[in-house]
Design a protein around this motif. Structure first.
Motif, PDB file in Angstrom:
ATOM      1  N   PRO A 100       0.828  -1.208   0.000  1.00  0.00           N
ATOM      2  CA  PRO A 100       0.000   0.000   0.000  1.00  0.00           C
ATOM      3  C   PRO A 100       0.864   1.260   0.000  1.00  0.00           C
ATOM      4  N   ASP A 101       0.336   2.326  -0.587  1.00  0.00           N
ATOM      5  CA  ASP A 101       1.030   3.605  -0.622  1.00  0.00           C
ATOM      6  C   ASP A 101       1.125   4.156   0.810  1.00  0.00           C
ATOM      7  N   PRO A 102       2.330   4.329   1.359  1.00  0.00           N
ATOM      8  CA  PRO A 102       2.465   4.804   2.749  1.00  0.00           C
ATOM      9  C   PRO A 102       1.784   6.140   2.994  1.00  0.00           C
ATOM     10  N   ALA A 103       1.877   7.058   2.022  1.00  0.00           N
ATOM     11  CA  ALA A 103       1.263   8.381   2.197  1.00  0.00           C
ATOM     12  C   ALA A 103      -0.257   8.267   2.250  1.00  0.00           C
ATOM     13  N   LEU A 104      -0.837   7.436   1.363  1.00  0.00           N
ATOM     14  CA  LEU A 104      -2.286   7.232   1.376  1.00  0.00           C
ATOM     15  C   LEU A 104      -2.731   6.532   2.653  1.00  0.00           C
ATOM     16  N   LYS A 105      -1.930   5.580   3.089  1.00  0.00           N
ATOM     17  CA  LYS A 105      -2.258   4.848   4.313  1.00  0.00           C
ATOM     18  C   LYS A 105      -2.259   5.790   5.517  1.00  0.00           C
ATOM     19  N   GLN A 106      -1.272   6.668   5.585  1.00  0.00           N
ATOM     20  CA  GLN A 106      -1.191   7.625   6.683  1.00  0.00           C
ATOM     21  C   GLN A 106      -2.338   8.618   6.611  1.00  0.00           C
ATOM     22  N   TRP A 107      -2.682   9.065   5.375  1.00  0.00           N
ATOM     23  CA  TRP A 107      -3.801  10.001   5.216  1.00  0.00           C
ATOM     24  C   TRP A 107      -5.103   9.350   5.671  1.00  0.00           C
ATOM     25  N   ASP A 108      -5.326   8.099   5.282  1.00  0.00           N
ATOM     26  CA  ASP A 108      -6.553   7.393   5.639  1.00  0.00           C
ATOM     27  C   ASP A 108      -6.685   7.263   7.153  1.00  0.00           C
ATOM     28  N   LYS A 109      -5.565   6.943   7.801  1.00  0.00           N
ATOM     29  CA  LYS A 109      -5.575   6.806   9.262  1.00  0.00           C
ATOM     30  C   LYS A 109      -5.925   8.129   9.941  1.00  0.00           C
ATOM     31  N   GLU A 110      -5.301   9.201   9.445  1.00  0.00           N
ATOM     32  CA  GLU A 110      -5.547  10.514  10.027  1.00  0.00           C
ATOM     33  C   GLU A 110      -6.967  10.999   9.700  1.00  0.00           C
ATOM     34  N   ASP A 111      -7.441  10.737   8.494  1.00  0.00           N
ATOM     35  CA  ASP A 111      -8.790  11.148   8.095  1.00  0.00           C
ATOM     36  C   ASP A 111      -9.844  10.487   8.979  1.00  0.00           C
ATOM     37  N   LYS A 112      -9.658   9.194   9.275  1.00  0.00           N
ATOM     38  CA  LYS A 112     -10.603   8.492  10.150  1.00  0.00           C
ATOM     39  C   LYS A 112     -10.585   9.078  11.555  1.00  0.00           C
ATOM     40  N   ARG A 113      -9.382   9.439  12.042  1.00  0.00           N
ATOM     41  CA  ARG A 113      -9.273  10.023  13.381  1.00  0.00           C
ATOM     42  C   ARG A 113      -9.987  11.373  13.458  1.00  0.00           C
ATOM     43  N   LEU A 114      -9.768  12.196  12.432  1.00  0.00           N
ATOM     44  CA  LEU A 114     -10.401  13.514  12.425  1.00  0.00           C
ATOM     45  C   LEU A 114     -11.914  13.406  12.267  1.00  0.00           C
ATOM     46  N   LYS A 115     -12.349  12.459  11.418  1.00  0.00           N
ATOM     47  CA  LYS A 115     -13.785  12.270  11.208  1.00  0.00           C
ATOM     48  C   LYS A 115     -14.448  11.829  12.508  1.00  0.00           C
ATOM     49  N   LYS A 116     -13.783  10.946  13.244  1.00  0.00           N
ATOM     50  CA  LYS A 116     -14.324  10.467  14.524  1.00  0.00           C
ATOM     51  C   LYS A 116     -14.393  11.608  15.534  1.00  0.00           C
ATOM     52  N   SER A 117     -13.487  12.581  15.383  1.00  0.00           N
ATOM     53  CA  SER A 117     -13.462  13.731  16.298  1.00  0.00           C
ATOM     54  C   SER A 117     -14.480  14.806  15.913  1.00  0.00           C
ATOM     55  N   GLY A 118     -15.198  14.573  14.797  1.00  0.00           N
ATOM     56  CA  GLY A 118     -16.237  15.513  14.392  1.00  0.00           C
ATOM     57  C   GLY A 118     -15.770  16.602  13.452  1.00  0.00           C
ATOM     58  N   ILE A 119     -14.563  16.452  12.903  1.00  0.00           N
ATOM     59  CA  ILE A 119     -14.055  17.466  11.976  1.00  0.00           C
ATOM     60  C   ILE A 119     -14.748  17.295  10.621  1.00  0.00           C
ATOM     61  N   ALA A 120     -15.284  18.383  10.073  1.00  0.00           N
ATOM     62  CA  ALA A 120     -15.984  18.331   8.794  1.00  0.00           C
ATOM     63  C   ALA A 120     -15.013  17.976   7.672  1.00  0.00           C
ATOM     64  N   LYS A 121     -15.534  17.366   6.621  1.00  0.00           N
ATOM     65  CA  LYS A 121     -14.694  16.916   5.511  1.00  0.00           C
ATOM     66  C   LYS A 121     -13.931  18.066   4.879  1.00  0.00           C
ATOM     67  N   LYS A 122     -14.590  19.254   4.762  1.00  0.00           N
ATOM     68  CA  LYS A 122     -13.951  20.410   4.127  1.00  0.00           C
ATOM     69  C   LYS A 122     -12.759  20.920   4.924  1.00  0.00           C
ATOM     70  N   ASP A 123     -12.715  20.558   6.207  1.00  0.00           N
ATOM     71  CA  ASP A 123     -11.626  21.015   7.072  1.00  0.00           C
ATOM     72  C   ASP A 123     -10.550  19.949   7.268  1.00  0.00           C
ATOM     73  N   ARG A 124     -10.753  18.780   6.634  1.00  0.00           N
ATOM     74  CA  ARG A 124      -9.761  17.713   6.752  1.00  0.00           C
ATOM     75  C   ARG A 124      -8.818  17.738   5.548  1.00  0.00           C
ATOM     76  N   PRO A 125      -7.593  17.228   5.693  1.00  0.00           N
ATOM     77  CA  PRO A 125      -6.633  17.229   4.576  1.00  0.00           C
ATOM     78  C   PRO A 125      -7.192  16.514   3.352  1.00  0.00           C
ATOM     79  N   ILE A 126      -6.861  17.022   2.166  1.00  0.00           N
ATOM     80  CA  ILE A 126      -7.309  16.424   0.911  1.00  0.00           C
ATOM     81  C   ILE A 126      -6.544  15.125   0.659  1.00  0.00           C
ATOM     82  N   LYS A 127      -7.236  14.150   0.121  1.00  0.00           N
ATOM     83  CA  LYS A 127      -6.613  12.867  -0.174  1.00  0.00           C
ATOM     84  C   LYS A 127      -5.507  13.046  -1.206  1.00  0.00           C
ATOM     85  N   PRO A 128      -4.290  12.590  -0.907  1.00  0.00           N
ATOM     86  CA  PRO A 128      -3.180  12.762  -1.861  1.00  0.00           C
ATOM     87  C   PRO A 128      -3.311  11.820  -3.059  1.00  0.00           C
ATOM     88  N   GLU A 129      -2.645  12.168  -4.150  1.00  0.00           N
ATOM     89  CA  GLU A 129      -2.630  11.300  -5.320  1.00  0.00           C
ATOM     90  C   GLU A 129      -1.785  10.061  -5.019  1.00  0.00           C
TER      91      GLU A 129
END
Length: 224
Positions: free
Chosen positions: A159-188
Motif C-alpha cells: 500500500p502507498d504509505p502516504a495514502l495509508k497515513q492520510w486514511d488513518k488521520e482522516d478516520k481520526r479527524l472524522k471520529k473527532s467531528g471534523i468536517a470533511k472540508k476542514d480535513r486534509p485532501i486525499k493525496p494522489e
C-alpha cells in the motif's frame, strides 16, 4: 530426517530443467554447484515444509552451512527470470496441457514482527491472532486447467504509505467531528505503489508475452 542428497524425482526435474534452459539459450543452464544447491533447497522444502537455511543445515547434519546456502541464493548468477517459466513449460509438456484460463489471486504472508529488510514488507492485520505483523502481499497469476492449477507469475503489492497515513488521520479527524472540508485532501497515489487491480491487469500482457517466447521452438501450444 536426513538430507544427504536430492530426492530422485527432484534430481530428474533439475536435469530436465537444465536441458530446457540449454535449448532456450545456450550457456544458461545451471552450473554443477548451482544445480546441487537447488536440489538441496527443493529437498529441504519437501522435508521441512519451509524455506529456512537453518533448518536445511540441521537436516543435513551440518553438511550444508547457512552461510553457503544463503550466499548462493544472494550472489550466484542463477537465471532466476527463466526458472519459473521453464518449470511451467515442463509441467505443461509433462501432462499434455494445451489450454487453460488465467486467473488472479492474492496471498498475505506473515513475516517477523520486527523485520524491515524484506522486499515490500509492511504492517498488516494477522488473521490468526487478530493482532498485527509485518508481512508481504503477493498477487498471483494462475493458469487454471481442467487437471491442475499452476502459478505462472507473481508480483508484490504494497500500500502507498502516504495514502495509508492520510486514511488513518482522516478516520481520526472524522471520529473527532471534523468536517470533511476542514480535513486534509486525499493525496494522489504514488505510481510506485499500484493497486492490486493495477498490478494484475498491468502484468497480464507482460507475463503471457514471456511465455510466448517458447513458441519459437514450438515448445508449447498457446492457451491465451
Amino acid at each position: 530426517m536426513l538430507m544427504n542428497a536430492p530426492a530422485t524425482f527432484i534430481q530428474s526435474y533439475i536435469d530436465n530443467l537444465n536441458d530446457a534452459l540449454n535449448q532456450l539459450k545456450p550457456g544458461a543452464a545451471l552450473t554443477r554447484i548451482q544445480a546441487a544447491w537447488l536440489g538441496t533447497c527443493l529437498t529441504g522444502i519437501l522435508l521441512m515444509n519451509s524455506v529456512c537455511w537453518a533448518k536445511f543445515e540441521r537436516a543435513s547434519l551440518g553438511d550444508c552451512k547457512v552461510a553457503a546456502l544463503s550466499w548462493v541464493f544472494r550472489k550466484a548468477s542463477i537465471p532466476w527470470e527463466w526458472l519459473l517459466r521453464v518449470s511451467v513449460v515442463l509441467i505443461l509438456k509433462r501432462y499434455g496441457i494445451t489450454e487453460g484460463v488465467l486467473a488472479f489471486d492474492e496471498s498475505d504472508r506473515a513475516r517477523s514482527k520486527s523485520t524491515k529488510r524484506i522486499y515490500k514488507v509492511y504492517k498488516q492485520k494477522h488473521k490468526g491472532s487478530g493482532g498485527y505483523v509485518n508481512g508481504q502481499t503477493i498477487v498471483l497469476l494462475l493458469l487454471v486447467t481442467s487437471s491442475i492449477t499452476v502459478p505462472v507469475g507473481f508480483f508484490f503489492y504494497m500500500p502507498d504509505p502516504a495514502l495509508k497515513q492520510w486514511d488513518k488521520e482522516d478516520k481520526r479527524l472524522k471520529k473527532s467531528g471534523i468536517a470533511k472540508k476542514d480535513r486534509p485532501i486525499k493525496p494522489e497515489r504514488d505510481s510506485a505503489y499500484p493497486t492490486k487491480t493495477e498490478i494484475a491487469l498491468g502484468n497480464v500482457y507482460e507475463t503471457t508475452s514471456r511465455y510466448k517466447l517458447f513458441l519459437r521452438n514450438r515448445t508449447i501450444i498457446p492457451f491465451w
